[in-house]
Design an enzyme around this catalytic site. Structure first.
Site, PDB file in Angstrom:
ATOM      1  N   HIS A 368       1.847  -0.924 -21.988  1.00 32.04           N
ATOM      2  CA  HIS A 368       1.609  -1.189 -20.565  1.00 32.04           C
ATOM      3  C   HIS A 368       0.601  -0.242 -19.942  1.00 32.04           C
ATOM      4  O   HIS A 368       0.460  -0.232 -18.717  1.00 32.04           O
ATOM      5  CB  HIS A 368       2.905  -1.084 -19.763  1.00 32.04           C
ATOM      6  CG  HIS A 368       3.953  -2.080 -20.142  1.00 32.04           C
ATOM      7  ND1 HIS A 368       4.076  -3.301 -19.522  1.00 32.04           N
ATOM      8  CD2 HIS A 368       4.916  -2.044 -21.085  1.00 32.04           C
ATOM      9  CE1 HIS A 368       5.090  -3.959 -20.061  1.00 32.04           C
ATOM     10  NE2 HIS A 368       5.614  -3.215 -21.014  1.00 32.04           N
ATOM     11  N   LYS A 559       2.679  -1.675  -3.722  1.00 30.64           N
ATOM     12  CA  LYS A 559       2.803  -1.278  -5.130  1.00 30.64           C
ATOM     13  C   LYS A 559       3.085   0.211  -5.156  1.00 30.64           C
ATOM     14  O   LYS A 559       3.001   0.872  -4.119  1.00 30.64           O
ATOM     15  CB  LYS A 559       1.503  -1.572  -5.877  1.00 30.64           C
ATOM     16  CG  LYS A 559       0.248  -1.042  -5.145  1.00 30.64           C
ATOM     17  CD  LYS A 559      -1.063  -1.400  -5.835  1.00 30.64           C
ATOM     18  CE  LYS A 559      -1.488  -2.817  -5.674  1.00 30.64           C
ATOM     19  NZ  LYS A 559      -1.430  -3.611  -6.882  1.00 30.64           N
ATOM     20  N   ARG A 560       3.437   0.737  -6.342  1.00 33.97           N
ATOM     21  CA  ARG A 560       3.626   2.181  -6.433  1.00 33.97           C
ATOM     22  C   ARG A 560       2.376   2.903  -5.946  1.00 33.97           C
ATOM     23  O   ARG A 560       1.258   2.398  -6.086  1.00 33.97           O
ATOM     24  CB  ARG A 560       3.921   2.580  -7.882  1.00 33.97           C
ATOM     25  CG  ARG A 560       5.308   2.199  -8.334  1.00 33.97           C
ATOM     26  CD  ARG A 560       6.366   2.895  -7.517  1.00 33.97           C
ATOM     27  NE  ARG A 560       6.452   4.281  -7.910  1.00 33.97           N
ATOM     28  CZ  ARG A 560       7.456   4.791  -8.614  1.00 33.97           C
ATOM     29  NH1 ARG A 560       8.474   4.044  -8.957  1.00 33.97           N
ATOM     30  NH2 ARG A 560       7.460   6.064  -8.944  1.00 33.97           N
ATOM     31  N   LYS A 565      -4.560   3.251  -8.356  1.00 34.29           N
ATOM     32  CA  LYS A 565      -4.408   2.008  -7.581  1.00 34.29           C
ATOM     33  C   LYS A 565      -5.204   2.075  -6.277  1.00 34.29           C
ATOM     34  O   LYS A 565      -5.366   1.091  -5.572  1.00 34.29           O
ATOM     35  CB  LYS A 565      -2.934   1.737  -7.303  1.00 34.29           C
ATOM     36  CG  LYS A 565      -2.123   1.491  -8.579  1.00 34.29           C
ATOM     37  CD  LYS A 565      -0.650   1.260  -8.248  1.00 34.29           C
ATOM     38  CE  LYS A 565       0.242   1.209  -9.473  1.00 34.29           C
ATOM     39  NZ  LYS A 565       0.207  -0.093 -10.159  1.00 34.29           N
ATOM     40  N   THR A 667       1.286  -7.387 -11.539  1.00 33.48           N
ATOM     41  CA  THR A 667       2.049  -8.617 -11.409  1.00 33.48           C
ATOM     42  C   THR A 667       2.218  -8.951  -9.926  1.00 33.48           C
ATOM     43  O   THR A 667       2.385 -10.120  -9.579  1.00 33.48           O
ATOM     44  CB  THR A 667       3.438  -8.488 -12.080  1.00 33.48           C
ATOM     45  OG1 THR A 667       3.999  -7.223 -11.721  1.00 33.48           O
ATOM     46  CG2 THR A 667       3.328  -8.580 -13.580  1.00 33.48           C
ATOM     47  N   LYS A 671       2.126 -12.542  -7.685  1.00 33.37           N
ATOM     48  CA  LYS A 671       3.123 -12.964  -6.687  1.00 33.37           C
ATOM     49  C   LYS A 671       2.432 -13.323  -5.377  1.00 33.37           C
ATOM     50  O   LYS A 671       2.761 -14.322  -4.731  1.00 33.37           O
ATOM     51  CB  LYS A 671       4.135 -11.834  -6.450  1.00 33.37           C
ATOM     52  CG  LYS A 671       5.007 -11.556  -7.662  1.00 33.37           C
ATOM     53  CD  LYS A 671       5.723 -10.211  -7.609  1.00 33.37           C
ATOM     54  CE  LYS A 671       6.205  -9.846  -9.004  1.00 33.37           C
ATOM     55  NZ  LYS A 671       6.650  -8.440  -9.129  1.00 33.37           N
TER      56      LYS A 671
HETATM   57  C1  26Q Z   1       7.434   8.147 -18.369  1.00 34.12           C
HETATM   58  C2  26Q Z   1       7.908   9.391 -18.702  1.00 34.12           C
HETATM   59  C3  26Q Z   1       8.967   9.966 -18.035  1.00 34.12           C
HETATM   60  C4  26Q Z   1       9.564   9.260 -17.029  1.00 34.12           C
HETATM   61  C5  26Q Z   1       9.099   8.004 -16.692  1.00 34.12           C
HETATM   62  C6  26Q Z   1       8.033   7.438 -17.364  1.00 34.12           C
HETATM   63  C7  26Q Z   1       7.534   6.105 -17.000  1.00 34.12           C
HETATM   64  C8  26Q Z   1       8.307   5.211 -16.293  1.00 34.12           C
HETATM   65  C9  26Q Z   1       7.816   3.990 -15.921  1.00 34.12           C
HETATM   66  C10 26Q Z   1       6.259   5.722 -17.347  1.00 34.12           C
HETATM   67  C11 26Q Z   1       5.773   4.476 -16.989  1.00 34.12           C
HETATM   68  C12 26Q Z   1       6.551   3.605 -16.261  1.00 34.12           C
HETATM   69  C13 26Q Z   1       6.094   2.306 -15.806  1.00 34.12           C
HETATM   70  C14 26Q Z   1       4.944   1.772 -16.086  1.00 34.12           C
HETATM   71  C15 26Q Z   1       4.527   0.497 -15.493  1.00 34.12           C
HETATM   72  O1  26Q Z   1       5.191  -0.031 -14.623  1.00 34.12           O
HETATM   73  N1  26Q Z   1       3.406  -0.069 -15.936  1.00 34.12           N
HETATM   74  C16 26Q Z   1       2.947  -1.331 -15.368  1.00 34.12           C
HETATM   75  O2  26Q Z   1       3.452  -2.373 -16.172  1.00 34.12           O
HETATM   76  C17 26Q Z   1       3.190  -3.630 -15.593  1.00 34.12           C
HETATM   77  C18 26Q Z   1       3.860  -4.682 -16.443  1.00 34.12           C
HETATM   78  O3  26Q Z   1       3.160  -4.855 -17.639  1.00 34.12           O
HETATM   79  C19 26Q Z   1       1.705  -3.863 -15.459  1.00 34.12           C
HETATM   80  O4  26Q Z   1       1.503  -5.058 -14.766  1.00 34.12           O
HETATM   81  C20 26Q Z   1       1.046  -2.714 -14.701  1.00 34.12           C
HETATM   82  O5  26Q Z   1      -0.356  -2.877 -14.711  1.00 34.12           O
HETATM   83  C21 26Q Z   1       1.437  -1.392 -15.324  1.00 34.12           C
HETATM   84  O6  26Q Z   1       0.925  -0.312 -14.558  1.00 34.12           O
END
Ligand code: 26Q
Length: 839
Positions: A368, A559-560, A565, A667, A671
């Site tokens: 991702h 979004k986050r 972003k 995503t 939406k």
């Molecule tokens: C990593 C290390 C420690 C704690 C947390 C994390 C962590 C947690 C969540 C690292 C990454 C995430 C989430 C990533 C994420 O949401 N990526 C998104 O995934 C979507 C679905 O594929 C894509 O549409 C987005 O582009 C992408 O940013």
């Protein structure tokens, strides 16, 4: 025990007669909640209704699992540290076609369904895109009658609640389970032992073969909680199994006897911390030991469960890849690869090659992210201490893998370094992405551009070794939640014009194209939009005390909060619009409501500063009588799945403005477009595919491409040139710099200025500024032509068919899983004669 007699049941919990439902609700209120209608508070009615609905899922759920068992079908297991499900009640009601009757039954009880639905807590067991994707995928797997199970962690505290104090984000714990969770079934009998630490003992068997045992480890228990996942208008109800940590002995008797009561309790609490809290997405600064423990905890429990189910039905472990496919949602569960190896080698005493063949055919990995700093890695030292046997196995996987590479490319040390699972620079680390690629049959990116970049950059060396392995599966979203549930006004209109089949076959939306020029339809489409905007305006009034005007253009970025972003680019645009209004040079500007929303990881200081800036800028603009009639900006606190369902249907314009090459897919972009918003976006992630589908003229594209960004970086990008040469940009930046928006502390935003001007503007905000302003001008012009805008909005909705998550899941089933649908007939029986455990 005598055979269970299904006919002994008086009714089959399927009736839709409102009288009967009313009776069921009353029964549940009295016998499950323990209240009567006079003492029940609103939440009790919510729970009573949820139990009534859940009752109607249970038969389908059990029958689904029996039919999977009977068919001997290949099972899909989706392993994810996050499932951002949101609310369940309305979804379940619509899926089983039960909503109208319930609404009527409640009315007779003097209750309002909408009001009750609004009281449900979001299950927010995820951060954002990745977690929500997991939830959409589960929805589609069930809707397509595919035999899939989700595995994750039952966090006690999910995503934190965001509040604003003095314009700044503060985090509050969100205990979503406090009011009870009627959707889950605790399974105290489904418990597995999980081990950490200890050491590895080597021994020889009688035949002289070497074996390994992992001994002296500490032990924690994983207990299962099951949540039914109903498909839409199908009998299939799948399962989401979440693990909760339990201490392995409530009291360590030894301690207790020695009088060390508190130590015993302390240890119990320590073990149970494992499933306490979801880690916020702080991609760059991970590395918490507890996070690795969480990963192994849920992976180990899930694999034990998967293998137990497999061995109940099949004899030979060699058949695993034929009957099981496991999808790894990012590298977070990738410790599953050495864990399966360990089980096959140490417990079942398979030869390495055999074990590896099975493992490598069973796993698939979804990537991702492209950001190199976000690729997960763990210190070897930590891994050795926590999972000593896994570390040995990882070294051995790596040794054998690098050996094959050496045969293919002799003498290429640099190649070996890049491909190695172990990063040898400085203190050694385990690169989880390399482990996941090596241990998986298929690796996928989540949009075409993302996959291309994985092949060309991130995993280029792996791609050269095996060009078949990396495939693209563009993300999708479930039309059930994101149109049918969230947007009553539009789905009602669609039902009148093209029927209702689009809910399960989103390509049907294409039929709307025929109406794009029809002025009556245009009016009805925009009236639905207006109604959604009015509804959102009511909600912001109610919850935030802010007025927004539904007759203005709703311009949305939700979004986050992350630098890539580029919420900052949006802020610079808003300041520019504001300046133009104040200067009296924006007579044609259509009145705007700019909505921003999103959470920042608590440790991500720059992101938190950006939130503060957004709010400070909003305060100035909204209180300036010069700009107020034309421009309003609102930060929506605590953006979550439920607020997304309120905001997205009300958007006219969708801001998707990441630095090209950095957003894997997105995503939210899908939406918003599905709900008839036009996108203002860079050529990044799935934006590119959305633009291809909706047509260039219905998409405001701007900015550098991923290639151009890369080239600019190589040739030495200097943001100062933009600052000096673009007067409007300079003015906006200088206002931030000089404290125009922070008069009590003019230095507040120095860090932002430094990052944009002195430290090289890594996300190329300034480079895209002018193009962004120009695309805003195009959007403004189009909005002034009501019919042209309506046409474009309709064509957006019409073109979103391929972004249904049903398409995504079909792609996975075909290209990755090799799984087929198992539809089953309605069974009126509670139990069939069968000797399996029914799961
Ligand atoms: C990593 C290390 C420690 C704690 C947390 C994390 C962590 C947690 C969540 C690292 C990454 C995430 C989430 C990533 C994420 O949401 N990526 C998104 O995934 C979507 C679905 O594929 C894509 O549409 C987005 O582009 C992408 O940013």
């Amino acid at each position: 025990m005598s055979e269970f007699d299904p006919d002994a049941f008086e009714h089959d919990y399927r009736g839709t007669d409102p009288d009967e439902i009313q009776r069921s609700i009353n029964n549940r209120l009295v016998y499950t909640i323990g209240k009567d209608p006079y003492t029940a508070v609103d939440h009790d009615w919510l729970n009573a209704l949820s139990y009534v609905v859940r009752d109607r899922l249970i038969e389908r759920w059990m029958e689904t699992h029996r039919s999977y068992y009977r068919s001997g079908t290949k099972r899909i297991y989706y392993l994810s540290l996050e499932f951002l499900v949101g609310r369940s009640l309305n979804n379940a009601l619509l899926n089983i076609g039960f909503r109208d009757s319930c609404e009527e039954a409640l009315k007779r009880l003097g209750l309002d369904l909408e009001e009750i639905l609004g009281m449900e807590h979001d299950a927010a067991l995820g951060n954002g895109g990745l977690g929500r994707l997991a939830a959409c995928i589960l929805d589609s797997i069930a809707t397509l009658d595919l035999p899939g199970t989700g595995y994750g962690i039952r966090y006690e505290y999910g995503m934190f609640r965001q509040a604003l104090e003095e314009n700044q984000q503060v985090e509050l714990p969100e205990s979503w389970l406090k009011a009870g969770n009627p959707w889950e079934f605790p399974r105290p009998e489904v418990v597995y032992k999980i081990h950490f630490g200890g050491r590895v003992m080597e021994y020889q068997d009688k035949k002289g073969r070497r074996h390994h045992d992992w001994i002296d480890a500490e032990e924690v228990l994983a207990m299962a909680y099951d949540t039914p996942i109903p498909g839409y208008h199908t009998e299939t109800v799948n399962n989401l199994r979440l693990w909760s940590a339990r201490a392995s002995h409530d009291f360590d008797l030894a301690c207790f006897n020695r009088g060390n009561y508190l130590k015993a309790v302390e240890e119990k609490a320590y073990s149970e911390n494992l499933s306490k809290v979801l880690y916020p997405d702080d991609r760059a600064s991970a590395n918490q030991e507890l996070r690795l423990r969480q990963q192994y905890f849920f992976v180990s429990a899930s694999l034990q469960d998967i293998l137990r189910r497999f061995l109940q039905q099949y004899e030979s472990l060699r058949q695993i890849p034929e009957h099981i496919t496991i999808q790894l949602n990012d590298t977070h569960p990738s410790i599953a690869i050495p864990e399966l190896m360990r089980i096959l080698l140490d417990k079942y005493k398979l030869e390495w090659q055999q074990a590896w063949k099975i493992t490598q055919k069973t796993f698939n990995y979804t990537n991702h992210t492209l950001l190199p700093e976000a690729l997960e890695s763990w210190p070897v030292e930590l891994m050795e201490r926590l999972l000593p046997r896994h570390m040995q196995i990882i070294f051995e996987i790596n040794r054998r893998f690098l050996l094959t590479v050496t045969h293919l490319y002799p003498n290429d040390m640099e190649l070996l370094k890049r491909l190695s699972i172990i990063d040898e620079e400085g203190a050694r680390r385990v690169r989880m992405a390399n482990l996941a690629v090596i241990g998986s049959r298929r690796v996928n990116g989540v949009s075409q551009l993302h996959t291309d970049l994985l092949r060309q950059q991130t995993f280029a060396d792996f791609h050269r070794l095996d060009p078949e392995r990396i495939v693209n599966i563009t993300n999708g979203i479930t039309p059930r939640r994101w149109l049918n549930e969230a947007n009553h006004n539009l789905s009602g209109l669609l039902r009148n014009v093209i029927g209702h089949d689009w809910v399960k076959d989103l390509s049907q939306l294409e039929r709307l194209r025929a109406y794009a020029n029809d002025s009556e339809f245009q009016q009805r489409f925009m009236l639905a939009k207006r109604a959604n905007k009015a509804r959102l305006a009511d909600l912001t009034m109610l919850h935030l005390g802010s007025t927004i005007d539904p007759y203005t253009l709703f311009d949305v970025q939700v979004k986050r909060i992350h630098e890539y972003k580029r919420q900052l680019l949006n802020v610079l645009r808003v300041i520019t619009l504001y300046n133009r209004i104040c200067d009296g040079i924006a007579p044609d500007l259509v009145p705007r409501t700019i909505l921003l929303g999103g959470k920042a990881a608590p440790g991500y200081l720059m992101a938190k500063l950006i939130i503060r800036l957004i709010n400070d800028v909003a305060a100035v603009i909204n209180n300036d009588p010069k700009s107020a009639p034309q421009l309003k900006m609102l930060f929506i606190p605590n953006y979550d799945v439920s607020t997304a369902c309120d905001i997205i249907p009300a958007a006219d314009l969708s801001q998707q403005i990441s630095t090209a090459g950095m957003e894997a897919s997105g995503t939210g972009n899908m939406k918003l477009a599905l709900n008839g918003a036009l996108t203002m976006g860079t050529l990044d992630g799935a934006n590119i595919e959305i633009r291809e589908q909706v047509g260039e003229e219905n998409f405001f594209c701007f900015g550098l491409t991923a290639d151009e960004i890369a080239r600019k970086r190589q040739n030495g990008y200097d943001p100062r040139l933009h600052h000096e040469q673009d007067a409007e940009l300079k003015r906006a930046l200088d206002m931030i710099d000089q404290g125009y928006f922070s008069p009590t502390n003019p230095n507040r935003y120095k860090a932002i200025l430094r990052s944009l001007i002195d430290d090289g503007d890594h996300f190329m905000v300034l480079a895209d500024y002018r193009a962004y302003i120009q695309s805003d001008e195009r959007a403004n012009a189009l909005y002034r032509d009501k019919a042209a805008w309506a046409r474009a909005a309709i064509l957006n909705t019409a073109a979103m068919g391929s972004f249904s998550c049903d398409r995504t899941v079909n792609d996975y089933a075909r290209l990755v899983w090799g799984a087929v649908p198992i539809p089953h007939r309605k069974s009126r029986r509670i139990g069939r004669k069968s000797n399996h455990r029914g799961e």
